[in-house]
Write a protein that holds these residues in place. Structure first.
Motif, PDB file in Angstrom:
ATOM      1  N   PRO B 250       0.839  -1.206   0.000  1.00  0.00           N
ATOM      2  CA  PRO B 250       0.000   0.000   0.000  1.00  0.00           C
ATOM      3  C   PRO B 250       0.876   1.258   0.000  1.00  0.00           C
ATOM      4  N   THR B 251       0.573   2.179  -0.889  1.00  0.00           N
ATOM      5  CA  THR B 251       1.318   3.436  -0.964  1.00  0.00           C
ATOM      6  C   THR B 251       0.342   4.582  -1.205  1.00  0.00           C
ATOM      7  N   PRO B 252      -0.543   4.862  -0.244  1.00  0.00           N
ATOM      8  CA  PRO B 252      -1.556   5.905  -0.505  1.00  0.00           C
ATOM      9  C   PRO B 252      -0.958   7.268  -0.872  1.00  0.00           C
ATOM     10  N   SER B 255       0.940   7.050  -4.264  1.00  0.00           N
ATOM     11  CA  SER B 255      -0.012   6.925  -5.349  1.00  0.00           C
ATOM     12  C   SER B 255      -0.641   8.285  -5.678  1.00  0.00           C
ATOM     13  N   GLN B 259      -0.392  10.703  -9.097  1.00  0.00           N
ATOM     14  CA  GLN B 259      -1.522  11.319  -9.785  1.00  0.00           C
ATOM     15  C   GLN B 259      -1.343  12.830  -9.926  1.00  0.00           C
TER      16      GLN B 259
ATOM     17  N   LEU C 253      -9.200   9.621  -7.817  1.00  0.00           N
ATOM     18  CA  LEU C 253     -10.094   8.852  -6.945  1.00  0.00           C
ATOM     19  C   LEU C 253      -9.953   7.346  -7.206  1.00  0.00           C
ATOM     20  N   GLY C 254      -9.775   6.966  -8.463  1.00  0.00           N
ATOM     21  CA  GLY C 254      -9.612   5.551  -8.789  1.00  0.00           C
ATOM     22  C   GLY C 254      -8.361   4.982  -8.141  1.00  0.00           C
ATOM     23  N   SER C 255      -7.339   5.790  -8.112  1.00  0.00           N
ATOM     24  CA  SER C 255      -6.076   5.393  -7.526  1.00  0.00           C
ATOM     25  C   SER C 255      -6.192   5.260  -6.009  1.00  0.00           C
ATOM     26  N   LEU C 256      -6.868   6.202  -5.376  1.00  0.00           N
ATOM     27  CA  LEU C 256      -7.041   6.117  -3.924  1.00  0.00           C
ATOM     28  C   LEU C 256      -7.965   4.953  -3.570  1.00  0.00           C
ATOM     29  N   ALA C 257      -8.995   4.724  -4.395  1.00  0.00           N
ATOM     30  CA  ALA C 257      -9.880   3.578  -4.163  1.00  0.00           C
ATOM     31  C   ALA C 257      -9.066   2.281  -4.186  1.00  0.00           C
ATOM     32  N   HIS C 258      -8.159   2.176  -5.149  1.00  0.00           N
ATOM     33  CA  HIS C 258      -7.289   1.003  -5.241  1.00  0.00           C
ATOM     34  C   HIS C 258      -6.490   0.820  -3.955  1.00  0.00           C
ATOM     35  N   GLN C 259      -5.883   1.896  -3.497  1.00  0.00           N
ATOM     36  CA  GLN C 259      -5.079   1.836  -2.270  1.00  0.00           C
ATOM     37  C   GLN C 259      -5.927   1.421  -1.070  1.00  0.00           C
ATOM     38  N   LEU C 260      -7.133   1.985  -0.971  1.00  0.00           N
ATOM     39  CA  LEU C 260      -7.979   1.661   0.175  1.00  0.00           C
ATOM     40  C   LEU C 260      -8.391   0.192   0.149  1.00  0.00           C
TER      41      LEU C 260
ATOM     42  N   ILE D 172     -16.490  13.299 -10.093  1.00  0.00           N
ATOM     43  CA  ILE D 172     -15.063  13.150 -10.403  1.00  0.00           C
ATOM     44  C   ILE D 172     -14.801  11.726 -10.878  1.00  0.00           C
ATOM     45  N   GLU D 176     -13.108  10.693 -14.404  1.00  0.00           N
ATOM     46  CA  GLU D 176     -11.914   9.844 -14.538  1.00  0.00           C
ATOM     47  C   GLU D 176     -12.214   8.642 -15.432  1.00  0.00           C
ATOM     48  N   LEU D 253     -12.295   9.662   0.217  1.00  0.00           N
ATOM     49  CA  LEU D 253     -12.631  10.151  -1.129  1.00  0.00           C
ATOM     50  C   LEU D 253     -13.283  11.531  -1.060  1.00  0.00           C
ATOM     51  N   LEU D 256     -10.517  14.040  -0.643  1.00  0.00           N
ATOM     52  CA  LEU D 256      -9.738  14.263  -1.864  1.00  0.00           C
ATOM     53  C   LEU D 256     -10.577  15.017  -2.893  1.00  0.00           C
TER      54      LEU D 256
END
Lengths: 285, 285, 285, 285
Positions: B250-252, B255, B259, C253-260, D172, D176, D253, D256
């Motif tokens: 995990p790298t919030p 990441s 972006q 947001l897609g990237s943060l969703a992935h991390q979460l 958003i 994306e 989310l 962000l």
């Protein structure tokens, strides 16, 4: 924290009158020679130099402006030094009221923990009129070793929340990086050494590395006990977000750091040192 | 970059054979005394010690494993030193093929820019078998001043992308913090000084502060010209994300940093120094 | 999944030859009337219409291009329909090889779970040449109810990962919103009703609300059992991030969703339905 | 907004007294038959049913509790209906003061824009005591078509900021996703159709798609003019963040989304419809 500060003032020959909601703290200080005031109002009626150390915005508002508060009895020309970590806007609000009453309110939040308070090694970041700074410094010198004048009232708070926001970002960033590197096959101590000789270095990688065993004698090598609690860091990040909102300042990483620490608090890590974020990232699927 | 490296090898008495897709680079080096190979295959047929410096994964794959590539002609016991910044998994892939052929492939990405390359001040992070490290170091010593052995093949890349991920996080964090502090009324130089004596300090706050005027002689004080380009940082952050994906790390913040830099690239900042993120945060409503 | 698909083909009168790494799956299908091939190569030597359903990129590469793979024996004019969810770039790679051999490869990932597979209610998103779509559709009609042609090869995958990225964002967003509203004193069912009659509505708020008790008969009301697993969602979000990287598409947001979701996997929630994110947000301090 | 609301009250036979800081608004309403009060205090002295529509927290505090404010003259048993979008905590604060004075304060923020206000098509989300709801509804029915009772005071605000937070996340996310899909080769209209028949669908994909040309007659097909301004959305997201802070609710989310919209405001997009985020993501390197 306040108790250690009071003792250091007494050690330096100041006469100290104390007021606190916890009776045990008060009686311990009384045994050590402090006088006692039953209320904030009584305190302000007996001295014109007042140092406060309170947990949060509403406590500061209550102690200063409440019906039994400091402002209700303070004489003109009083000097208020507030070492609480609060919203700079609240410091400015208190300073405006003090000013109307012919007094001065300065914010002076601290960095350094319980041990630094005991040993008079705190750093104070002071906001308020320059002409009052020498007087404030002469008092804070009894309790700390770095007394920095940051600018007008509120800038002490601003400095502290800026520092702690960047600290939180650096700590989470270091935790992510150490974890990623270890999973890619790097030895943790070697990785820390490489970062610290390169542009990745920061306070968290150099002197407070969150990976257990990289540095001895810090919380990460002691099951994340002691140090700076995750709940306190979360509180400071909340203040940073309020300040960012009030000034329309974009803080994408600061904002995400706040969210990540909030989740840690909600998951039961509030009392662990804030470097515990490393442990929560390294869990394996 | 490669040209400076070749010149520094020649300065140290090495005979150098060069190959490049840009004819001008090749002829300039020829004028300086280098021999020329028309293809990678020809190069590998004429020497058994080969240093490569290429832009990205597919270029490395092509130059090593293509039909006219290095592996097509290399003799047994060749030593390949690849200074490209690429995915550690690709380095491991190349090393496996080299090993099957009785040769050795080591990854050795650099940190430091064009000026450091010219002045032989690069840092090389080397991954590969320990018993070959002395030989590799004797060559890289001609071109750099810090040659660090990071572990088995791929760990050179791992070290570099870890460092750059943390660097990006620190830079954006410093930019957010400087901007927030300024809007809260702090003087930028004083804020930088406070951070740097406190736990908020990092490489970006101390030696590469993104706020114009805080430190002279760096890109932020020169309209973000020169330095380390935003597009290159974005590329390295992409490698970090690939490595994080491959290892479920995990790298919030890493990441989100990726972006944010990608958006900067798309908005036309790709060639500016990566500290330009400060400027894009400070725009006023 | 593949077993249900094979049974539905047989129910529709198709002769089916099967190959799988799990012997139990194969023998169960044999009892139901399927013929068996020992290897992918054998399979391709016995039929020219082949449907594959595999877990990830390397499995697809191995089954198609491995030494015992489908391409090793397939006749010209074979038709390959790959229902795996993989990187669109890998689909394009396979299609290019198939094309060189005079055959056609089309990607046709599915949405819908085990129950939809059993009841022939899957949705297939198909990428590949339009002139082959009718033939593909006639086969997929036996196994699904919506067969959508998305464009050239890879666009089936693109459609699926786009949908699932937006689904993940909507699910986490709904979870944050429901939790925030409840803490602000709103009744969960009333809040869901208000969102669903307003601009906040999305699939996750309307038909798959993550707050237990708001909607009966879905995983959130059954301890997050069944449904679409968090680990599978995390895999699809990883594919979305690869595709975003390859195309320089910003997806904050897609990237943060992935991390979460990755953190949820690492914390042991991989097998729970992906709506479990609600539960992890609602923990109290 | 307030002017349209006043006109609709008059159309339904109510006598209306108005007060506003903009003289033009007041005189226009006077021409249409409204009486005029010079101050909020005067207004409250002349009627016991008062509807307010104000821009933000401090305006509400001033108009209600200021020295010339509503509370300074209001009779017992007054009914205050506040349609401003503000912090639920401020609504609760006003309600507590009203209650001490024997009056009732209810929050009733609206959704729907200028056109809906003119045509009496607003949605009102109402918080306050159930026994007063019928009376409030009979008034709001003149100005809107959906009047929803959300719970105790503050829950109207809570509902609105919850809805708008999820709306921003969906917008958003849709932007994306549309951008990623287009770069992967999908036709925008087809992609929207696929999302809308699948689990990715949300209000922003279905009826307010941010990709120009997918849906006619909405801001994205009109250069992002009209609609719901980015600055207003950013304000509402700020209220959501304050509420999340006050209740320790994690909103990664939402947080962000707030940051991303803030950057858009700072970059000059504040007056464009909030779907303009699509345009800023699709820039090419």
């Amino acid at each position: 924290m306040g108790a250690s500060m009071a003792r250091n003032l007494m050690k330096n020959g100041h006469k100290v009158i104390v007021n606190d909601v916890v009776p045990e703290s008060v009686s311990a200080l009384k045994n050590d020679g402090a006088e006692v005031a039953q209320t904030a109002a009584e305190l302000a009626s007996r001295t014109s130099t007042i140092v406060t150390m309170l947990p949060s915005n509403p406590h500061v508002r209550e102690v200063y402006t409440g019906s039994n508060g400091l402002f209700s009895t303070a004489s003109q020309d009083s000097l208020f030094i507030d070492s609480s970590t609060i919203d700079p806007a609240v410091s400015q609000e208190m300073a405006a009221i003090a000013s109307e009453k012919g007094s001065t309110f300065m914010d002076a939040p601290v960095s350094g923990g319980v041990v630094a308070a005991r040993d008079a090694l705190l750093t104070f970041m002071v906001g308020g009129p320059e002409e009052k700074f020498d007087e404030v410094k002469s008092i804070l010198d009894c309790m700390g070793k770095n007394i920095v004048h940051c600018g007008k009232v509120g800038t002490g708070q601003a400095s502290k929340i800026c520092n702690n926001m960047l600290l939180a970002i650096g700590m989470i960033g270091t935790s992510e990086t150490m974890n990623l590197g270890i999973r890619l096959g790097l030895d943790p101590k070697l990785l820390a050494k490489i970062l610290n000789m390169s542009s990745g270095r920061c306070w968290s990688s150099e002197v407070y590395n969150p990976c257990p065993g990289v540095i001895e004698g810090i919380p990460s090598s002691n099951n994340y006990e002691g140090g700076f609690g995750t709940a306190l860091m979360t509180k400071d990040l909340g203040l940073a977000q309020s300040a960012a909102n009030a000034t329309n300042s974009p803080t994408p990483l600061g904002s995400l750091a706040h969210q990540l620490y909030r989740v840690l608090c909600n998951n039961g890590y509030g009392k662990k040192d804030f470097s515990v974020v490393f442990q929560t990232l390294k869990e394996e699927e």
